[in-house]
Design a protein around this motif. Sequence first.
Motif, PDB file in Angstrom:
ATOM      1  N   PRO A   9       8.120   5.239 -15.050  1.00 47.60           N
ATOM      2  CA  PRO A   9       8.981   5.042 -13.968  1.00 47.60           C
ATOM      3  C   PRO A   9      10.526   4.795 -14.260  1.00 47.60           C
ATOM      4  CG  PRO A   9       7.183   4.032 -13.272  1.00 47.60           C
ATOM      5  CD  PRO A   9       6.765   3.962 -14.734  1.00 47.60           C
ATOM      6  N   LEU A  10      10.628   3.888 -15.173  1.00 51.69           N
ATOM      7  CA  LEU A  10      11.909   3.277 -15.567  1.00 51.69           C
ATOM      8  C   LEU A  10      12.174   2.895 -17.164  1.00 51.69           C
ATOM      9  CD1 LEU A  10      14.690   2.270 -14.516  1.00 51.69           C
ATOM     10  CD2 LEU A  10      13.717  -0.008 -14.227  1.00 51.69           C
ATOM     11  N   VAL A  11      13.211   3.260 -17.738  1.00 48.91           N
ATOM     12  CA  VAL A  11      13.498   2.897 -19.023  1.00 48.91           C
ATOM     13  C   VAL A  11      15.032   2.814 -19.235  1.00 48.91           C
ATOM     14  CG1 VAL A  11      13.514   3.571 -21.554  1.00 48.91           C
ATOM     15  CG2 VAL A  11      11.685   4.252 -20.171  1.00 48.91           C
ATOM     16  N   THR A  38       4.025   2.555 -15.430  1.00 45.81           N
ATOM     17  CA  THR A  38       3.325   3.036 -14.178  1.00 45.81           C
ATOM     18  C   THR A  38       2.532   1.815 -13.308  1.00 45.81           C
ATOM     19  OG1 THR A  38       3.290   5.149 -14.792  1.00 45.81           O
ATOM     20  CG2 THR A  38       1.924   4.729 -12.968  1.00 45.81           C
ATOM     21  N   GLY A  39       2.629   1.387 -12.472  1.00 46.37           N
ATOM     22  CA  GLY A  39       1.987   0.221 -11.722  1.00 46.37           C
ATOM     23  C   GLY A  39       2.184  -0.976 -12.019  1.00 46.37           C
ATOM     24  N   GLU A  40       3.140  -1.227 -13.254  1.00 44.37           N
ATOM     25  CA  GLU A  40       3.362  -2.345 -13.529  1.00 44.37           C
ATOM     26  C   GLU A  40       4.414  -3.553 -12.650  1.00 44.37           C
ATOM     27  OE1 GLU A  40       4.724  -4.453 -17.915  1.00 44.37           O
ATOM     28  OE2 GLU A  40       5.597  -2.468 -17.294  1.00 44.37           O
ATOM     29  N   ARG A  41       4.250  -4.525 -12.842  1.00 51.64           N
ATOM     30  CA  ARG A  41       4.946  -5.499 -11.580  1.00 51.64           C
ATOM     31  C   ARG A  41       5.578  -6.648 -12.595  1.00 51.64           C
ATOM     32  NH1 ARG A  41      -0.355  -7.492  -8.770  1.00 51.64           N
ATOM     33  NH2 ARG A  41      -0.810  -7.869 -10.834  1.00 51.64           N
ATOM     34  N   VAL A  42       7.220  -6.205 -12.801  1.00 53.93           N
ATOM     35  CA  VAL A  42       7.891  -6.970 -13.755  1.00 53.93           C
ATOM     36  C   VAL A  42       8.914  -7.824 -12.684  1.00 53.93           C
ATOM     37  CG1 VAL A  42       9.743  -6.891 -15.473  1.00 53.93           C
ATOM     38  CG2 VAL A  42       8.010  -5.195 -15.097  1.00 53.93           C
ATOM     39  N   ALA A  43       8.866  -8.954 -13.254  1.00 51.44           N
ATOM     40  CA  ALA A  43       9.821 -10.083 -12.603  1.00 51.44           C
ATOM     41  C   ALA A  43      11.000 -10.332 -13.323  1.00 51.44           C
ATOM     42  CB  ALA A  43       9.162 -11.345 -12.287  1.00 51.44           C
ATOM     43  N   ALA A 161       9.734   0.376   3.371  1.00 54.14           N
ATOM     44  CA  ALA A 161       9.879   0.624   2.215  1.00 54.14           C
ATOM     45  C   ALA A 161       8.477   1.409   1.363  1.00 54.14           C
ATOM     46  CB  ALA A 161      10.186  -0.656   1.305  1.00 54.14           C
ATOM     47  N   LEU A 162       7.259   0.995   1.818  1.00 54.62           N
ATOM     48  CA  LEU A 162       5.969   1.354   1.258  1.00 54.62           C
ATOM     49  C   LEU A 162       5.516   2.473   2.002  1.00 54.62           C
ATOM     50  CD1 LEU A 162       4.690  -1.981   0.111  1.00 54.62           C
ATOM     51  CD2 LEU A 162       5.540  -0.295  -1.215  1.00 54.62           C
ATOM     52  N   ALA A 163       6.157   2.588   3.163  1.00 58.28           N
ATOM     53  CA  ALA A 163       5.360   3.840   4.089  1.00 58.28           C
ATOM     54  C   ALA A 163       5.495   5.028   3.412  1.00 58.28           C
ATOM     55  CB  ALA A 163       6.041   3.906   5.571  1.00 58.28           C
ATOM     56  N   SER A 164       6.476   5.482   2.610  1.00 62.73           N
ATOM     57  CA  SER A 164       6.859   6.656   1.841  1.00 62.73           C
ATOM     58  C   SER A 164       5.723   6.729   0.640  1.00 62.73           C
ATOM     59  CB  SER A 164       8.284   6.923   1.461  1.00 62.73           C
ATOM     60  OG  SER A 164       8.546   5.927   0.784  1.00 62.73           O
ATOM     61  N   ARG A 165       4.969   5.902   0.321  1.00 61.12           N
ATOM     62  CA  ARG A 165       4.116   5.688  -0.826  1.00 61.12           C
ATOM     63  C   ARG A 165       4.958   5.852  -2.316  1.00 61.12           C
ATOM     64  NH1 ARG A 165      -1.300   4.412  -0.590  1.00 61.12           N
ATOM     65  NH2 ARG A 165      -2.127   4.184   1.425  1.00 61.12           N
ATOM     66  N   PRO A 166       6.161   4.934  -2.365  1.00 60.77           N
ATOM     67  CA  PRO A 166       6.993   5.480  -3.583  1.00 60.77           C
ATOM     68  C   PRO A 166       6.136   4.929  -5.008  1.00 60.77           C
ATOM     69  CG  PRO A 166       7.513   2.961  -2.618  1.00 60.77           C
ATOM     70  CD  PRO A 166       6.519   3.780  -1.769  1.00 60.77           C
ATOM     71  N   ALA A 167       6.458   5.710  -5.995  1.00 63.98           N
ATOM     72  CA  ALA A 167       5.964   5.196  -7.299  1.00 63.98           C
ATOM     73  C   ALA A 167       6.439   3.808  -7.758  1.00 63.98           C
ATOM     74  CB  ALA A 167       6.210   6.480  -8.231  1.00 63.98           C
ATOM     75  N   LEU A 168       7.645   3.483  -7.380  1.00 61.52           N
ATOM     76  CA  LEU A 168       8.730   2.586  -7.818  1.00 61.52           C
ATOM     77  C   LEU A 168       9.207   1.831  -6.588  1.00 61.52           C
ATOM     78  CD1 LEU A 168       9.845   0.925 -10.144  1.00 61.52           C
ATOM     79  CD2 LEU A 168      11.675   2.761 -10.360  1.00 61.52           C
ATOM     80  N   ALA A 200       4.815   0.911  -9.012  1.00 61.78           N
ATOM     81  CA  ALA A 200       5.475  -0.254  -9.975  1.00 61.78           C
ATOM     82  C   ALA A 200       6.614  -0.893  -9.109  1.00 61.78           C
ATOM     83  CB  ALA A 200       6.192   0.456 -11.122  1.00 61.78           C
ATOM     84  N   LEU A 201       6.590  -2.314  -9.692  1.00 66.62           N
ATOM     85  CA  LEU A 201       7.381  -3.188  -8.865  1.00 66.62           C
ATOM     86  C   LEU A 201       8.493  -3.766  -9.928  1.00 66.62           C
ATOM     87  CD1 LEU A 201       8.213  -4.919  -6.570  1.00 66.62           C
ATOM     88  CD2 LEU A 201       6.415  -6.588  -7.123  1.00 66.62           C
TER      89      LEU A 201
END
Length: 229
Positions: A9-11, A38-43, A161-168, A200-201
């Motif tokens: 999703p992001l680089v 994909t699906g990773e949660r990063v703080a 924010a999540l109702a559109s089921r975003p990928a990120l 991903a978060l």
Amino acid sequence: MHDASAAPPLVLSQVSLTLPSAAGPVEILRGLDVRVETGERVAVTGPSGSGKSSLIAVAAGLERPTGGVVTLFGQDLARLDEDGRARLRRGRVSLVFQSFHLLPNMTAEENVSAPLEIAGARDAVAIARDWLERVGLSERARHYPHQLSGGEQQRVALARALASRPALLFADEPTGNLDAANADHVAALMFDLVAETGAALVLVTHDETLAARADRRVRLSDGRVVEPA
């Protein structure tokens, strides 16, 4: 042919951001390398002024970096104009901020359904009601923001924010305006819903307890990554 769907999703590659000020140019970000799978949660953590919110602004295409490359779902943002960046984000990227940014003249249900309607969703109201139920606010659906507590408003913002089921999902200090009990509730809800949707978060926070919920942390200091990204 490059398969963008298989891209992370992001680089961020050697991303820098320099902004003008009365005292002269200020380096906000300095050669950041960050990759989110994909699906990773990063703080993203670090002291105030270390560049955390600027990282989100650049990563989401809201601010153009001075140098380096931002790749969102396999696409180099520098190659897209503002409309192109907006199209790329639509339905795939959502943001939650410390300030709830709810529209004051709309009910909770309307705040969640309006972006879905703009995006052309046929069942926008039904989807909004479902998400308000998920965040425990079914009975508050017809209430306006001023009739909701801070914790309730942030839960509406999370549902939107999540109702559109975003990928990120980008979340910038999402619990910063809440008391400890509400902060914990919203944080648990956010991580549960992100896990459920597979998004991903990228979470900016100064809250160590919240950061500890993530899969990995990127610590910034003076615009640089000081812990492995």
